[in-house]
Design a protein around this motif. Structure first.
Motif, mmCIF file in Angstrom:
data_model
loop_
_atom_site.group_PDB
_atom_site.id
_atom_site.type_symbol
_atom_site.label_atom_id
_atom_site.label_comp_id
_atom_site.label_asym_id
_atom_site.label_seq_id
_atom_site.Cartn_x
_atom_site.Cartn_y
_atom_site.Cartn_z
ATOM 1 N N ALA A 360 -15.357 12.262 -6.842
ATOM 2 C CA ALA A 360 -15.848 11.916 -8.067
ATOM 3 C C ALA A 360 -14.886 11.026 -9.167
ATOM 4 O O ALA A 360 -14.659 9.756 -9.980
ATOM 5 C CB ALA A 360 -15.964 12.733 -8.924
ATOM 6 N N ASN A 361 -13.289 11.492 -8.603
ATOM 7 C CA ASN A 361 -12.298 11.014 -9.100
ATOM 8 C C ASN A 361 -11.534 10.221 -7.860
ATOM 9 O O ASN A 361 -11.240 10.550 -7.182
ATOM 10 C CB ASN A 361 -10.994 10.771 -9.161
ATOM 11 N N GLY A 362 -12.537 9.054 -6.831
ATOM 12 C CA GLY A 362 -12.630 8.424 -5.520
ATOM 13 C C GLY A 362 -11.283 7.164 -5.178
ATOM 14 O O GLY A 362 -11.102 6.570 -6.184
ATOM 15 N N LYS A 363 -10.968 6.860 -3.847
ATOM 16 C CA LYS A 363 -10.328 6.473 -3.760
ATOM 17 C C LYS A 363 -9.643 4.879 -2.769
ATOM 18 O O LYS A 363 -10.883 5.941 -2.604
ATOM 19 C CB LYS A 363 -8.632 7.302 -3.465
ATOM 20 N N LEU A 364 -9.559 4.493 -3.075
ATOM 21 C CA LEU A 364 -9.309 3.721 -2.323
ATOM 22 C C LEU A 364 -7.785 3.312 -1.202
ATOM 23 O O LEU A 364 -6.511 3.436 -2.092
ATOM 24 C CB LEU A 364 -9.143 2.004 -2.962
ATOM 25 N N LEU A 365 -7.549 3.634 0.287
ATOM 26 C CA LEU A 365 -6.177 3.948 0.197
ATOM 27 C C LEU A 365 -6.348 3.031 1.766
ATOM 28 O O LEU A 365 -6.938 2.314 2.019
ATOM 29 C CB LEU A 365 -6.519 5.402 1.169
ATOM 30 N N LYS A 366 -4.892 2.640 2.107
ATOM 31 C CA LYS A 366 -4.583 2.229 3.076
ATOM 32 C C LYS A 366 -3.639 2.702 3.746
ATOM 33 O O LYS A 366 -2.588 3.192 3.451
ATOM 34 C CB LYS A 366 -3.235 0.396 2.504
ATOM 35 N N VAL A 367 -4.233 2.566 4.419
ATOM 36 C CA VAL A 367 -3.361 3.065 5.898
ATOM 37 C C VAL A 367 -2.237 2.910 7.006
ATOM 38 O O VAL A 367 -3.870 2.217 7.671
ATOM 39 C CB VAL A 367 -4.861 4.379 6.634
ATOM 40 N N GLY A 368 -1.732 2.920 7.864
ATOM 41 C CA GLY A 368 -1.546 2.566 8.972
ATOM 42 C C GLY A 368 -0.188 3.359 9.250
ATOM 43 O O GLY A 368 -0.332 5.067 9.237
ATOM 44 N N LEU A 369 0.385 2.899 10.561
ATOM 45 C CA LEU A 369 1.582 3.898 11.378
ATOM 46 C C LEU A 369 3.314 3.726 10.733
ATOM 47 O O LEU A 369 3.637 2.761 10.014
ATOM 48 C CB LEU A 369 1.542 3.669 13.049
ATOM 49 N N ALA A 370 3.753 4.846 10.580
ATOM 50 C CA ALA A 370 4.831 5.204 8.970
ATOM 51 C C ALA A 370 5.770 4.207 10.117
ATOM 52 O O ALA A 370 6.746 3.367 9.185
ATOM 53 C CB ALA A 370 5.542 6.578 9.724
ATOM 54 N N GLN A 371 5.926 3.624 11.200
ATOM 55 C CA GLN A 371 6.512 3.304 12.098
ATOM 56 C C GLN A 371 7.057 1.550 11.160
ATOM 57 O O GLN A 371 7.620 0.918 11.095
ATOM 58 C CB GLN A 371 6.521 2.608 13.334
ATOM 59 N N ASP A 372 5.624 1.360 10.719
ATOM 60 C CA ASP A 372 5.301 0.185 10.021
ATOM 61 C C ASP A 372 5.475 -0.318 8.487
ATOM 62 O O ASP A 372 5.092 -0.901 7.894
ATOM 63 C CB ASP A 372 4.335 -0.658 10.457
ATOM 64 N N ALA A 373 5.950 1.118 8.007
ATOM 65 C CA ALA A 373 6.449 1.470 6.525
ATOM 66 C C ALA A 373 6.581 -0.386 5.808
ATOM 67 O O ALA A 373 5.681 -0.164 5.158
ATOM 68 C CB ALA A 373 6.360 2.648 5.960
ATOM 69 N N THR A 374 7.357 0.185 6.193
ATOM 70 C CA THR A 374 8.095 -1.273 5.710
ATOM 71 C C THR A 374 7.521 -2.803 5.339
ATOM 72 O O THR A 374 8.274 -3.463 4.308
ATOM 73 C CB THR A 374 9.551 -1.918 6.499
ATOM 74 N N ALA A 375 6.531 -2.860 6.488
ATOM 75 C CA ALA A 375 6.007 -4.393 6.749
ATOM 76 C C ALA A 375 4.983 -4.507 5.197
ATOM 77 O O ALA A 375 4.109 -4.993 4.593
ATOM 78 C CB ALA A 375 5.489 -4.270 7.589
#
Length: 378
Positions: A360-375
């Motif tokens: 009901a409170n749906g989300k849009l998530l952006k998912v990557g691998l942690a080692q590229d988190a700065t990018a």
């Protein structure tokens, strides 16, 4: 970092399965307060997304400006149980035509429902869908809101593929005069290709490419083989992934790895195999309750090379299947720590995964691998 591999005997093969720790991933919540979002599509600017909400709204989303008001001109939908406004895909020539394809549910005066697929033209400001045209209706209308299915995908030749559910009327998946439990193939303008397998058969719908499906929830073009892959819910157990070939029968309800919801054998089932039917590429004895799926074909995260991602509604995670040709050789679970129903997943133009949660409170998530988190913050 410790993982605990578990050997699973699925689809006749031994493969390694493990869960990914939260520390492996970098997850951004891009948008909240979505009403059971169902599907998303990227516009050619590689920034704007279209998002469907099952209750009937089509919205756009952009970094910085966020979520739009509902786009006008979307057909009125019948939203009950699993039905409503469902998939959204762009025509291959969207940059010129601005054509947006939608799948949704309508009901008749007796309360029976079926899926509809059509398209409209999106205005340059993304606020209006005009000249909407219904292209195909799932007939007859049999659903009470369950097993609608209805995923859409285009291939590289411009054919539109449509996966329809069996409407909880299992035997219809074997009836070639009905559109329940079928994978359809159409030209980009909605007409029927002349080389479809049943175009000249009396009593068969010419739109049908393959049949014997139950409740399709995922449809994606394999970027390496150019084959269309499909995933679907089994009954109680027996969720499966197929590569539907021209004119072939994928078994439901004659062959299934699941049982009826009562725990008894599916009445029409002859077991896991039946003469004249095809076996799935992969199946689960216990249903994750599969949802949307996407192949990963980006150099951004080499660890995800040759992967197929599939959402899970019941297990509340994201499944990664590593594929080798037409075989699944590894299974992994992601996002388990979030405890959210995953409805759809798409690879973004930036190489990240974009995921919708069915809440009901749906989300849009952006998912990557942690080692590229700065990018991801750059």
């Amino acid at each position: 970092m410790v993982r605990f591999p578990v050997a699973l005997a699925l689809s006749g093969a031994l493969l390694c399965s493990f869960s990914s720790l939260a520390a492996d991933l970098h997850v951004q919540v891009l948008q909240e307060k979505l009403d059971h979002p169902w599907s998303l599509a990227f516009l050619p600017d590689n920034q704007t997304l279209l998002i469907t909400e099952r209750s009937g709204q089509l919205r756009s989303w952009q970094p910085g400006s966020g979520l739009s008001e509902p786009i006008q001109g979307v057909p009125k939908v019948w939203a009950q149980r699993q039905s409503g406004l469902l998939d959204v895909v762009l025509a291959p020539d969207f940059a010129q035509s601005r054509r947006v394809w939608l799948s949704y549910t309508e009901a008749n005066s007796s309360g029976k429902a079926g899926a509809v697929v059509g398209y409209g033209t999106l205005s340059e400001d993304n606020r209006q869908l005009s000249d909407f045209r219904e292209v195909i209706r799932q007939t007859p209308m049999l659903s009470r809101g369950n097993n609608i299915g209805t995923r859409l995908a285009f291939d590289r030749q411009g054919f539109l593929w449509i996966a329809f559910g069996d409407n909880f009327a299992s035997s219809t998946a074997q009836d070639l005069d009905k559109l329940q439990g079928k994978l359809l193939r159409l030209n980009g303008d909605g007409s029927v290709p002349k080389d479809n397998p049943f175009i000249d058969r009396d009593g068969a719908r010419p739109e049908i490419w393959a049949y014997g499906l139950r409740n399709p929830q995922g449809l994606a073009l394999n970027p390496w083989t150019q084959e269309m892959w499909e995933s679907e819910h089994g009954p109680r157990g027996g969720d499966e992934v197929n590569i539907p070939e021209k004119g072939k029968n994928y078994g439901w309800p004659l062959a299934t790895y699941g049982v009826d919801y009562s725990g008894s054998k599916v009445p029409e089932s002859k077991g896991t195999h039946a003469d004249g039917t095809e076996q799935p590429v992969f199946h689960w004895k216990v249903s994750p309750a599969l949802s949307g799926m996407a192949f990963y074909n980006s150099a951004r995260f080499p660890q995800w090379k040759n992967s197929l991602f599939i959402g899970s509604l019941k297990e509340k995670n994201l499944i990664r299947l590593r594929v080798n040709g037409e075989k699944v050789v590894e299974e992994q679970r992601l996002l388990e720590d979030r405890n959210e129903r995953i409805r759809d997943v798409r690879q973004g133009p930036d190489g990240y995964l974009y995921v919708l949660t069915d809440e009901a409170n749906g989300k849009l998530l952006k998912v990557g691998l942690a080692q590229d988190a700065t990018a991801s913050r750059g």
